[in-house]
Scaffold this active site. Structure first.
Site, PDB file in Angstrom:
ATOM      1  CG  ASP A 162      -2.018  -0.993   1.192  1.00 24.15           C
ATOM      2  OD1 ASP A 162      -1.959  -1.903   0.339  1.00 24.15           O
ATOM      3  OD2 ASP A 162      -2.948  -0.891   2.004  1.00 24.15           O
ATOM      4  CG  HIS A 317       2.080   0.138   4.393  1.00 25.47           C
ATOM      5  ND1 HIS A 317       1.616  -0.740   5.334  1.00 25.47           N
ATOM      6  CD2 HIS A 317       1.061   0.995   4.132  1.00 25.47           C
ATOM      7  CE1 HIS A 317       0.358  -0.426   5.649  1.00 25.47           C
ATOM      8  NE2 HIS A 317       0.003   0.620   4.932  1.00 25.47           N
TER       9      HIS A 317
END
Ligand SMILES: *[C@@H]1O[C@H](CO)[C@@H](O)[C@H](O)[C@H]1NC(C)=O
Ligand SMILES: *[C@@H]1O[C@H](CO)[C@@H](O)[C@H](O)[C@H]1NC(C)=O
Ligand SMILES: [Zn+2]
Length: 440
Positions: A162, A317
């Protein structure tokens, strides 16, 4: 056949690969200095005879978009890090039509209480609306809406990252490329504008380019129109920067969606909502003070990788070198323990991360308006190199007690805006990849 096609491509290369996209306006004053510059993009005039020939294997929709990273490109989108103020009439009309056919639940917009002990990170509803009930069913409260993705099929691990693209993406991408591994990249529109180079590099890995909204808000706290804007502008930017591809997947920031916002995503844009069933909290490795450590993530990963049922959808992430290191440390263990490590499109979509193209190398069916993308269904990837299909495990509204509370990464607008013009087009990269695959 392949060879004659390759020959045609080679023949075309000098006249087209090095032409600026404004060539047709420049009356052919053969300037050989400019011929050495990287192309801004790579398109023939509409009336050029080879255009029709080339279209057959075209990895774009044939439209001349501004070069990714150029000022012209950047100025076509809303400003960064604020909910976009406006939506095009066609998106508004699609929203209105969805509301009229009662496809968007009429539930209250959630409120974030800034005085709450958790710093206001948990959007709340009026008392009479149970966030775990079937009317609201908020993912922040771990309520699962059927059709949303939380779990993976047994033995399969969905890789997703992400908040990219960022300056940290390069390290991740180099690792993925070296391991011939694809993943799903949930991108923030505002970050994409700042990091075009990392974006193009991500696209070249043939991973899924997916939607993580424009400015990383709690989507349940936004109005219907704001949700449309957050999703739509990110999709538009991805569409215009990938030769016309329209993504199929979105992940709500902080995992915050409910029956209303996931319905807007599905009904207006055809997006499938993806949450996760394990959270590394890797976004907080680089926080001050750190919210977690590499050792803690190592311990969690080691535990998760022991159980093959259900499969894993791990939240990771691409925001810092530390978060990338956490993944790099775990990846060999994922492989050693025989997990089938795939992107979300490989897991659930027959390898198809887009509505109108099988992947980043395939032909694109032009989509003039995003809200019509679902009609352009390009069908599954035919390549046998793609893993077999599987369907999301059916979830009835139930709370996942195993999953940790949704993480709260800060969007951290990247400090350094890349001022340099990035003029490498997706087509140039794809063409290079194509030639490498032909002659390697
Ligand atoms: C955890 O750390 C150990 C020691 O460095 C390493 O051997 C192991 O592969 C790591 N496991 C994961 C899942 O990161
Ligand atoms: C994947 O392909 C199978 C077989 O063609 C099909 O039944 C299924 O609907 C496809 N799934 C998706 C998500 O396109
Ligand atoms: Zn995020």
């Amino acid at each position: 056949m392949v060879h004659s096609f390759a020959f045609v491509l080679l023949f075309l290369l000098p006249s087209s690969a090095f032409a600026s996209r404004h060539d047709h306006r420049q009356n052919h004053n053969h300037e050989h200095v400019s011929a050495r510059q990287l192309p801004g993009s790579w398109f023939h005039r509409d009336d050029h005879p080879v255009r029709a020939l080339f279209r057959r294997a075209d990895a774009t929709d044939g439209v001349a978009y501004p070069a990714v990273g150029s000022q012209e490109w950047k100025s076509a989108y809303p400003s960064q890090w604020g909910p976009p103020a406006k939506i095009p009439d066609t998106w508004a009309a699609a929203l209105k039509a969805a509301i009229e056919r009662k496809a968007i639940p009429d539930i209250p917009v959630a409120q974030v209480d800034k005085n709450a002990p958790d710093g206001g990170g948990t959007p709340a509803y009026p008392k009479e609306f149970d966030p775990n009930g079937p009317i609201v069913c908020s993912a922040t409260y771990k309520c699962r809406i059927p059709g949303d993705i939380w779990d993976a099929p047994d033995g399969q691990l969905a890789l997703s990252f992400d908040d990219g693209p960022t300056q940290a993406s390069d390290e991740l991408l180099d690792f993925l490329i070296a391991n011939k591994q694809t993943a799903t990249h949930f991108m923030i529109g505002s970050n994409l504008l700042d990091n075009p180079k990392q974006f193009l590099k991500t696209f070249s890995t043939n991973g899924d380019i997916a939607v993580h909204t424009w400015s990383h808000q709690y989507t349940t706290t936004l109005s219907n129109e704001q949700v449309v804007a957050e999703l739509g502008w990110t999709m538009q930017l991805i569409h215009d920067s990938t030769g016309g591809r329209v993504p199929r997947y979105w992940r709500p920031p902080y995992g915050d969606s409910d029956c209303r916002t996931r319905a807007i995503a599905k009904e207006v844009f055809g997006l499938t909502t993806v949450i996760w069933n394990q959270d590394t909290a890797d976004w907080s490795l680089a926080s001050t003070p750190p919210g977690t450590t590499l050792a803690k993530i190592n311990a969690s990963m080691t535990e998760w990788l022991k159980t093959k049922s259900p499969g894993l959808v791990i939240l990771e992430h691409e925001t810092s070198s530390l978060s990338v290191q956490a993944f790099k440390a775990a990846y060999p263990v994922m492989k050693e323990t025989q997990w089938k490590v795939v992107s979300l499109s490989q897991m659930f979509g027959n390898g198809t991360g887009y509505w109108n193209a099988a992947d980043n190398l395939s032909p694109v069916k032009p989509v003039v308006n995003l809200v019509d993308a679902t009609k352009a269904n390009a069908g599954p990837v035919s390549s046998s190199s793609r893993p077999a299909a599987s369907t999301p495990t059916g979830q009835v509204f139930n709370n996942n007690k195993n999953a940790s509370p949704s993480s709260k990464p800060s969007p951290s607008p990247s400090a350094k805006s890349s001022a340099t013009l990035q003029t490498v087009s997706p087509r140039t990269i794809l063409l290079s990849l194509f030639f490498v695959s032909l002659f390697a």
